[in-house]
Design a protein around this motif. Structure first.
Motif, mmCIF file in Angstrom:
data_model
loop_
_atom_site.group_PDB
_atom_site.id
_atom_site.type_symbol
_atom_site.label_atom_id
_atom_site.label_comp_id
_atom_site.label_asym_id
_atom_site.label_seq_id
_atom_site.Cartn_x
_atom_site.Cartn_y
_atom_site.Cartn_z
ATOM 1 N N SER A 53 -21.324 78.115 56.937
ATOM 2 C CA SER A 53 -20.808 76.914 56.281
ATOM 3 C C SER A 53 -19.334 77.157 55.979
ATOM 4 N N ILE A 54 -18.464 76.586 56.806
ATOM 5 C CA ILE A 54 -17.020 76.734 56.685
ATOM 6 C C ILE A 54 -16.489 75.364 56.291
ATOM 7 N N GLU A 55 -16.103 75.200 55.034
ATOM 8 C CA GLU A 55 -15.749 73.880 54.542
ATOM 9 C C GLU A 55 -14.354 73.865 53.935
ATOM 10 N N TYR A 56 -13.481 73.074 54.535
ATOM 11 C CA TYR A 56 -12.151 72.832 54.000
ATOM 12 C C TYR A 56 -12.169 71.527 53.208
ATOM 13 N N HIS A 57 -11.300 71.471 52.195
ATOM 14 C CA HIS A 57 -11.121 70.224 51.458
ATOM 15 C C HIS A 57 -9.663 69.816 51.531
ATOM 16 N N LEU A 58 -9.428 68.570 51.911
ATOM 17 C CA LEU A 58 -8.094 67.987 51.905
ATOM 18 C C LEU A 58 -8.045 66.953 50.798
ATOM 19 N N PHE A 59 -7.168 67.175 49.836
ATOM 20 C CA PHE A 59 -7.035 66.243 48.729
ATOM 21 C C PHE A 59 -6.696 64.842 49.264
ATOM 22 N N PRO A 60 -7.295 63.771 48.711
ATOM 23 C CA PRO A 60 -8.151 63.791 47.524
ATOM 24 C C PRO A 60 -9.648 63.828 47.804
ATOM 25 N N ASN A 61 -10.117 63.474 49.005
ATOM 26 C CA ASN A 61 -11.548 63.171 49.133
ATOM 27 C C ASN A 61 -12.159 63.506 50.478
ATOM 28 N N MET A 62 -11.567 64.429 51.236
ATOM 29 C CA MET A 62 -12.029 64.719 52.593
ATOM 30 C C MET A 62 -12.464 66.170 52.700
ATOM 31 N N CYS A 63 -13.680 66.391 53.209
ATOM 32 C CA CYS A 63 -14.170 67.733 53.525
ATOM 33 C C CYS A 63 -14.366 67.826 55.024
ATOM 34 N N LEU A 64 -13.909 68.950 55.613
ATOM 35 C CA LEU A 64 -13.954 69.125 57.060
ATOM 36 C C LEU A 64 -14.601 70.460 57.386
ATOM 37 N N PHE A 65 -15.544 70.446 58.323
ATOM 38 C CA PHE A 65 -16.237 71.641 58.768
ATOM 39 C C PHE A 65 -15.866 71.898 60.227
ATOM 40 N N PRO A 66 -15.127 72.973 60.534
ATOM 41 C CA PRO A 66 -14.750 73.239 61.923
ATOM 42 C C PRO A 66 -15.818 73.951 62.740
ATOM 43 N N GLY A 67 -16.938 74.345 62.102
ATOM 44 C CA GLY A 67 -17.967 75.084 62.813
ATOM 45 C C GLY A 67 -18.686 74.249 63.851
ATOM 46 N N VAL A 68 -19.546 74.911 64.614
ATOM 47 C CA VAL A 68 -20.216 74.270 65.754
ATOM 48 C C VAL A 68 -21.559 73.663 65.354
ATOM 49 N N SER A 69 -22.396 74.406 64.652
ATOM 50 C CA SER A 69 -23.736 73.894 64.327
ATOM 51 C C SER A 69 -23.734 73.057 63.048
ATOM 52 N N LEU A 70 -22.669 73.149 62.256
ATOM 53 C CA LEU A 70 -22.534 72.337 61.044
ATOM 54 C C LEU A 70 -21.225 71.552 61.148
ATOM 55 N N PRO A 71 -21.197 70.504 61.992
ATOM 56 C CA PRO A 71 -19.920 69.822 62.312
ATOM 57 C C PRO A 71 -19.693 68.571 61.476
ATOM 58 N N MET A 72 -19.714 68.717 60.151
ATOM 59 C CA MET A 72 -19.691 67.540 59.289
ATOM 60 C C MET A 72 -18.281 67.180 58.828
ATOM 61 N N ILE A 73 -18.126 65.919 58.452
ATOM 62 C CA ILE A 73 -16.959 65.416 57.743
ATOM 63 C C ILE A 73 -17.490 64.610 56.563
ATOM 64 N N TYR A 74 -16.943 64.847 55.369
ATOM 65 C CA TYR A 74 -17.347 64.102 54.184
ATOM 66 C C TYR A 74 -16.167 63.269 53.677
ATOM 67 N N ARG A 75 -16.500 62.147 53.051
ATOM 68 C CA ARG A 75 -15.513 61.356 52.318
ATOM 69 C C ARG A 75 -16.193 60.752 51.100
ATOM 70 N N PHE A 76 -15.520 60.807 49.954
ATOM 71 C CA PHE A 76 -16.048 60.312 48.689
ATOM 72 C C PHE A 76 -15.071 59.290 48.132
ATOM 73 N N ARG A 77 -15.559 58.064 47.879
ATOM 74 C CA ARG A 77 -14.705 56.980 47.383
ATOM 75 C C ARG A 77 -15.367 56.282 46.208
ATOM 76 N N PRO A 78 -14.573 55.863 45.234
ATOM 77 C CA PRO A 78 -15.168 55.029 44.177
ATOM 78 C C PRO A 78 -15.670 53.722 44.774
ATOM 79 N N HIS A 79 -16.815 53.269 44.286
ATOM 80 C CA HIS A 79 -17.353 51.984 44.708
ATOM 81 C C HIS A 79 -16.639 50.902 43.916
ATOM 82 N N GLU A 80 -15.738 50.181 44.601
ATOM 83 C CA GLU A 80 -14.872 49.203 43.944
ATOM 84 C C GLU A 80 -14.161 49.886 42.775
ATOM 85 N N GLU A 81 -14.324 49.409 41.549
ATOM 86 C CA GLU A 81 -13.633 50.024 40.414
ATOM 87 C C GLU A 81 -14.614 50.539 39.365
#
Length: 458
Positions: free
Chosen positions: A334-362
């Motif tokens: 599990s190799i997980e980078y975080h780019l401020f403010p809300n992005m997680c990036l996994f460069p690995g092969v078997s765990l190739p995820m991207i995350y994003r977290f946003r407020p729902h409206e306000e």
């Protein structure tokens, strides 16, 4: 300054006994990218993080005005807007942006509001193709390059000058196949925000030529920061994912603070947790990884190496990509980078995820979680349009999403099932702040420090 004979521990220097992540990865005997074994940590303090910044509407408003309106954030992938006329709407709180490709092939982004009476030109969450940007209320229309195209009954608007009524542009740039936007017209370049991330993700970690296989969008009953923080540390594995202790080096995990905007953790898979009671053979560890293909771990080999070999072959055959040069760590961990403010990036092969977290409206207590699986494709694969997001409600399991691995879906359920309990605790706790670990939760502290920097400059 602390003297050499001072018995007090130095804050932030403690580590879990046993091999480090770097020791484990180098012990695999594979060639690894320099970025994977780089180390960068500094003690950032131990003060509490106030609960009010998660539950307060005032805090939410301050973030919208002071941070979200001034920060680079990814809106979509280049695949979403391949051809002239393709558009994609991106929403963050009260703001809505249209990203489109012009007839000249440029990527442009505009505030999603008609300059007549404010109606959104495209519905939030929509995408598609159009020859122009036309208001659904009165028909005011703009060309894809933002120039005014048509006003019905133009005779009634002699005071409207075409050049003054161009759509207000939003700063836009691309990196790694992602389209980033920034609502601040005076923002610094995206490259400054990316910092060391661009160097780390060059070469074989370049995400430009990967493709979205699955996109899940789920509502979470908590603040966007708390939702994100659940994924910024492996400390929770001990309790939340106790079934993984036999095969996950959770407490051995490495945490790095590379810049104000870029952090990382690496935790190993196929190694026994320091919390796991008893010793296991490499065969026992391998069997508990529950791969789809059984195997015998030969004398002198590790569960990690055997598992990585199987995944290289399986994923390589399925994807058509030669994975022989990828290390055991890139195949498993599990190799997980975080780019401020809300992005997680996994460069690995078997765990190739991207995350994003946003407020729902306000609403400070509701979050939209985007979970993407961004997989490798053979070089030269033609670009295709990504699949539509699969929308999941608060009480729907990730495992119910078509195309989601049920076992992995159950793990994500564990990750987010605690969030409603935590949010209620934020509101009712007598103690009014989080107490963070100096090392394992340092990424959370760096995130809040950077957020505070934005708010202070607003």
């Amino acid at each position: 300054m602390q003297s050499f004979d001072d018995p007090r521990p130095v804050a932030g220097e403690d580590r879990c006994p046993g091999p480090s992540t770097r020791d484990i990865i180098l012990g695999d005997g594979c060639d690894v990218p320099d970025a994977l074994i780089a180390e960068s940590y500094a003690f950032l303090g131990d003060g509490e993080i106030a609960y009010d910044r998660y539950i307060s509407s005032d805090a939410m408003n301050a973030e919208l005005e002071g941070m979200w309106s001034r920060v680079w954030q990814w809106a979509c992938r280049v695949e979403h807007i391949q051809e002239p006329g393709d558009f994609y709407t991106y929403d963050i709180g009260r703001y809505s942006v249209i990203v489109t490709r012009t007839q000249a092939g440029e990527i442009k982004a505009y505030r999603n509001a008609c300059l007549h009476r404010g109606t959104q030109l495209k519905p939030s969450g929509s995408s598609g193709a159009a020859n122009d940007l036309r208001c659904p209320f009165h028909g005011w229309t703009w060309n894809l390059d933002g120039s005014l195209k048509n006003i019905p009954c133009r005779w009634d608007f002699p005071h409207v000058q075409d050049e003054e009524y161009r759509l207000p542009e939003v700063s836009v740039d691309t990196w790694g196949g992602f389209v980033f936007v920034n609502l601040d017209p005076d923002c610094a370049p995206l490259a400054d925000h990316l910092g060391p991330l661009a160097d780390h993700f060059s070469g074989r970690w370049d995400l430009t030529d990967r493709r979205i296989r699955l996109h899940i969008q789920k509502e979470l009953p908590t603040n966007w920061k708390a939702a994100q923080e659940a994924f910024l540390e492996a400390y929770h594995v001990y309790e939340t994912h106790a079934q993984a202790l036999a095969t996950a080096g959770d407490a051995n995990a490495q945490y790095d603070i590379f810049s104000d905007t870029v952090t990382r953790f690496v935790h190993t898979i196929g190694t026994q947790s320091p919390h796991y009671e008893g010793e296991q053979t490499e065969q026992e560890i391998f069997d508990k990884l529950r791969l789809s293909e059984p195997a015998v771990v030969p004398e002198g080999k590790s569960a990690r190496s055997v598992a990585a070999d199987i995944l290289r072959r399986q994923i390589g055959e399925a994807s058509g990509v030669d994975l022989d040069s990828y290390s055991d760590s890139e195949m498993l961990d599990s190799i997980e980078y975080h780019l401020f403010p809300n992005m997680c990036l996994f460069p690995g092969v078997s765990l190739p995820m991207i995350y994003r977290f946003r407020p729902h409206e306000e609403d400070p207590g509701r979050t939209i979680f985007d979970l993407l699986f961004l997989e490798m494709v053979p070089e030269g694969t033609p670009m295709d349009y990504p699949p539509e997001p699969i929308m999941l409600g608060v009480d729907t399991s990730y495992a119910d999403a078509p195309g989601m691995d049920p076992g992995l879906g159950a793990v994500y359920d564990q990750d987010t099932d605690n969030l409603a309990l935590q949010y209620r605790g934020f509101k009712g706790s007598k103690k009014r702040g989080q107490t963070l670990g100096n090392y394992q939760e340092a990424r959370i502290r760096r995130f809040h420090m950077t957020l505070d920097d934005y708010l202070a400059q607003a």
